[in-house]
Each structure stands twice: as C-alpha cells, then as structure tokens.
Motif scaffolding. Structure first.
Motif, PDB file in Angstrom:
ATOM      1  N   GLY A 120       0.824  -1.215   0.000  1.00 40.10           N
ATOM      2  CA  GLY A 120       0.000   0.000   0.000  1.00 40.10           C
ATOM      3  C   GLY A 120       0.849   1.251   0.000  1.00 40.10           C
ATOM      4  O   GLY A 120       0.571   2.206  -0.726  1.00 40.10           O
ATOM      5  N   GLY A 121       1.901   1.255   0.811  1.00 38.22           N
ATOM      6  CA  GLY A 121       2.802   2.404   0.848  1.00 38.22           C
ATOM      7  C   GLY A 121       3.523   2.605  -0.473  1.00 38.22           C
ATOM      8  O   GLY A 121       3.673   3.734  -0.942  1.00 38.22           O
ATOM      9  N   SER A 122       3.952   1.496  -1.084  1.00 34.82           N
ATOM     10  CA  SER A 122       4.631   1.594  -2.387  1.00 34.82           C
ATOM     11  C   SER A 122       3.688   2.124  -3.452  1.00 34.82           C
ATOM     12  O   SER A 122       4.067   2.976  -4.267  1.00 34.82           O
ATOM     13  N   TRP A 123       2.461   1.624  -3.461  1.00 33.87           N
ATOM     14  CA  TRP A 123       1.478   2.104  -4.427  1.00 33.87           C
ATOM     15  C   TRP A 123       1.211   3.595  -4.211  1.00 33.87           C
ATOM     16  O   TRP A 123       1.183   4.361  -5.174  1.00 33.87           O
ATOM     17  N   GLY A 124       1.016   3.986  -2.955  1.00 31.81           N
ATOM     18  CA  GLY A 124       0.763   5.391  -2.643  1.00 31.81           C
ATOM     19  C   GLY A 124       1.930   6.275  -3.074  1.00 31.81           C
ATOM     20  O   GLY A 124       1.727   7.352  -3.641  1.00 31.81           O
ATOM     21  N   MET A 125       3.156   5.812  -2.798  1.00 37.50           N
ATOM     22  CA  MET A 125       4.338   6.589  -3.168  1.00 37.50           C
ATOM     23  C   MET A 125       4.461   6.685  -4.687  1.00 37.50           C
ATOM     24  O   MET A 125       4.793   7.740  -5.227  1.00 37.50           O
ATOM     25  N   SER A 126       4.174   5.603  -5.404  1.00 36.79           N
ATOM     26  CA  SER A 126       4.253   5.652  -6.867  1.00 36.79           C
ATOM     27  C   SER A 126       3.199   6.607  -7.425  1.00 36.79           C
ATOM     28  O   SER A 126       3.465   7.325  -8.393  1.00 36.79           O
ATOM     29  N   GLN A 127       2.011   6.616  -6.820  1.00 30.75           N
ATOM     30  CA  GLN A 127       0.975   7.552  -7.264  1.00 30.75           C
ATOM     31  C   GLN A 127       1.415   8.993  -7.021  1.00 30.75           C
ATOM     32  O   GLN A 127       1.240   9.867  -7.877  1.00 30.75           O
ATOM     33  N   TYR A 128       2.006   9.233  -5.864  1.00 32.27           N
ATOM     34  CA  TYR A 128       2.490  10.576  -5.535  1.00 32.27           C
ATOM     35  C   TYR A 128       3.594  11.008  -6.502  1.00 32.27           C
ATOM     36  O   TYR A 128       3.569  12.123  -7.028  1.00 32.27           O
ATOM     37  N   LEU A 129       4.572  10.118  -6.733  1.00 35.95           N
ATOM     38  CA  LEU A 129       5.677  10.457  -7.633  1.00 35.95           C
ATOM     39  C   LEU A 129       5.188  10.664  -9.061  1.00 35.95           C
ATOM     40  O   LEU A 129       5.686  11.543  -9.778  1.00 35.95           O
ATOM     41  N   THR A 130       4.199   9.860  -9.488  1.00 37.09           N
ATOM     42  CA  THR A 130       3.634  10.035 -10.826  1.00 37.09           C
ATOM     43  C   THR A 130       2.983  11.402 -10.952  1.00 37.09           C
ATOM     44  O   THR A 130       3.178  12.112 -11.949  1.00 37.09           O
ATOM     45  N   SER A 131       2.223  11.799  -9.928  1.00 32.62           N
ATOM     46  CA  SER A 131       1.572  13.116  -9.984  1.00 32.62           C
ATOM     47  C   SER A 131       2.616  14.231  -9.962  1.00 32.62           C
ATOM     48  O   SER A 131       2.459  15.246 -10.656  1.00 32.62           O
ATOM     49  N   GLN A 132       3.695  14.046  -9.200  1.00 32.29           N
ATOM     50  CA  GLN A 132       4.761  15.052  -9.170  1.00 32.29           C
ATOM     51  C   GLN A 132       5.457  15.152 -10.532  1.00 32.29           C
ATOM     52  O   GLN A 132       5.763  16.244 -11.007  1.00 32.29           O
ATOM     53  N   PHE A 133       5.704  13.990 -11.145  1.00 28.83           N
ATOM     54  CA  PHE A 133       6.332  13.972 -12.466  1.00 28.83           C
ATOM     55  C   PHE A 133       5.434  14.680 -13.481  1.00 28.83           C
ATOM     56  O   PHE A 133       5.916  15.481 -14.298  1.00 28.83           O
ATOM     57  N   GLN A 134       4.131  14.413 -13.427  1.00 30.52           N
ATOM     58  CA  GLN A 134       3.191  15.069 -14.339  1.00 30.52           C
ATOM     59  C   GLN A 134       3.174  16.577 -14.102  1.00 30.52           C
ATOM     60  O   GLN A 134       3.119  17.364 -15.052  1.00 30.52           O
ATOM     61  N   GLN A 135       3.261  16.984 -12.844  1.00 33.10           N
ATOM     62  CA  GLN A 135       3.289  18.414 -12.521  1.00 33.10           C
ATOM     63  C   GLN A 135       4.550  19.064 -13.081  1.00 33.10           C
ATOM     64  O   GLN A 135       4.510  20.176 -13.630  1.00 33.10           O
ATOM     65  N   ILE A 136       5.679  18.361 -12.960  1.00 32.53           N
ATOM     66  CA  ILE A 136       6.944  18.888 -13.509  1.00 32.53           C
ATOM     67  C   ILE A 136       6.842  19.016 -15.024  1.00 32.53           C
ATOM     68  O   ILE A 136       7.272  20.026 -15.610  1.00 32.53           O
ATOM     69  N   GLN A 137       6.262  18.010 -15.683  1.00 32.62           N
ATOM     70  CA  GLN A 137       6.101  18.066 -17.141  1.00 32.62           C
ATOM     71  C   GLN A 137       5.207  19.239 -17.549  1.00 32.62           C
ATOM     72  O   GLN A 137       5.488  19.951 -18.515  1.00 32.62           O
ATOM     73  N   THR A 138       4.130  19.429 -16.775  1.00 30.29           N
ATOM     74  CA  THR A 138       3.233  20.556 -17.052  1.00 30.29           C
ATOM     75  C   THR A 138       3.972  21.880 -16.877  1.00 30.29           C
ATOM     76  O   THR A 138       3.830  22.804 -17.694  1.00 30.29           O
ATOM     77  N   ASN A 139       4.752  21.986 -15.809  1.00 27.22           N
ATOM     78  CA  ASN A 139       5.525  23.223 -15.563  1.00 27.22           C
ATOM     79  C   ASN A 139       6.546  23.471 -16.671  1.00 27.22           C
ATOM     80  O   ASN A 139       6.753  24.619 -17.091  1.00 27.22           O
ATOM     81  N   LYS A 140       7.198  22.406 -17.148  1.00 27.05           N
ATOM     82  CA  LYS A 140       8.171  22.564 -18.244  1.00 27.05           C
ATOM     83  C   LYS A 140       7.472  23.043 -19.511  1.00 27.05           C
ATOM     84  O   LYS A 140       7.981  23.920 -20.221  1.00 27.05           O
TER      85      LYS A 140
END
Length: 148
Positions: free
Chosen positions: A82-102
């Motif tokens: 559960g923690g790994s899934w949650g962390m992957s979801q968080y990192l995916t959203s952060q990566f998407q946010q970085i892509q949007t910012n770029k």
C-alpha cells in the motif's frame, strides 16, 4: 447393698458410659468423614470444571498466538504494498506536474521571444534572444544582455 456391690455397679455404669461415649464419638467421626468426603468431592469437581474451562481458554488463545506471525507478515506485506502504491501515485503526480511546468515554461519562452531576466551583484539585466539586432557590450550567461 454392699460396698462391693456398689463398686461393681459403678464399674458397670462407668463401662456403659465409656461404651456409649465411644459409640457417640464413632458416630461423629463417621459423620465428619462423610461430610469431609462430600466437601472434598465438591471441591475436586469444581477444580476439574475450572481447570477444563481454563484449558479451553488457553487452547483458544494459543491458536491465535500461532496465527500471529502470519498475521504480522500479511499486515506488513499489505502495508508495504500500500505504501509503495501510494508513493508511486504521488511520484507520478509530481512527475506530471513537472512536465506541465516545463511545458508552461517553454510556452512562456516562446511568447516572450526568448527574453530572460537575470540579476547579479552588478545589477539587473535582460538577456536578449539569439540573433537579436541589438548590440550591447554586456554579456550574461555568455549571451548579449541589457543592463536595467
């Protein structure tokens, strides 16, 4: 009546009283034994009953204790997954946010024709886009710039 007869009568009476006292004592002793046996049987029955109940409870709890390592493992596994899934979801959203910012930054660079703002201890500057027709003596980051 003679003194010898009186003594003999007292002796007989004493023997009778002694015999009667022994019978009473024997009856009380037998009654005490019966009462004691009954009390001990009740106590033993109660002890057996309570021991059986305690044994059942101990066996029930020991079954749960046997499952404790497996339950701990499963809970740890579920928590980790559960923690790994949650962390992957968080990192995916952060990566998407970085892509949007770029993408937004690239769009801003295109809309501002590549002009950048720059500040040093010498002052504030505007860095000109490549192939700019303006000539200047200032250089910022290796590009021509205008001091404000």
């Amino acid at each position: 009546m003679h003194l010898g007869d009186l003594e003999k009568n007292l002796q007989q009476k004493l023997e009778q009283d002694k015999h009667q006292a022994n019978q009473i004592r024997q009856q009380h002793l037998q009654q005490f034994q019966q009462d004691s046996r009954h009390t001990f049987k009740d106590a033993l029955s109660s002890i057996d009953k309570n021991t059986g109940q305690i044994t059942k409870q101990v066996l029930m709890w020991s079954q749960w204790v046997a499952y404790l390592p497996a339950a701990t493992f499963l809970l740890t596994l579920v928590g980790t997954l559960g923690g790994s899934w949650g962390m992957s979801q968080y990192l995916t959203s952060q990566f998407q946010q970085i892509q949007t910012n770029k993408a937004t930054l690239n769009q801003l660079k295109q809309e501002t024709w590549g002009i950048e703002l720059y500040q040093t201890n010498q002052g504030k500057f505007i860095i000109l886009p490549p192939n700019s027709p303006h000539k200047t003596d200032w250089k910022c980051k290796g590009k021509p710039c205008i001091k404000l």
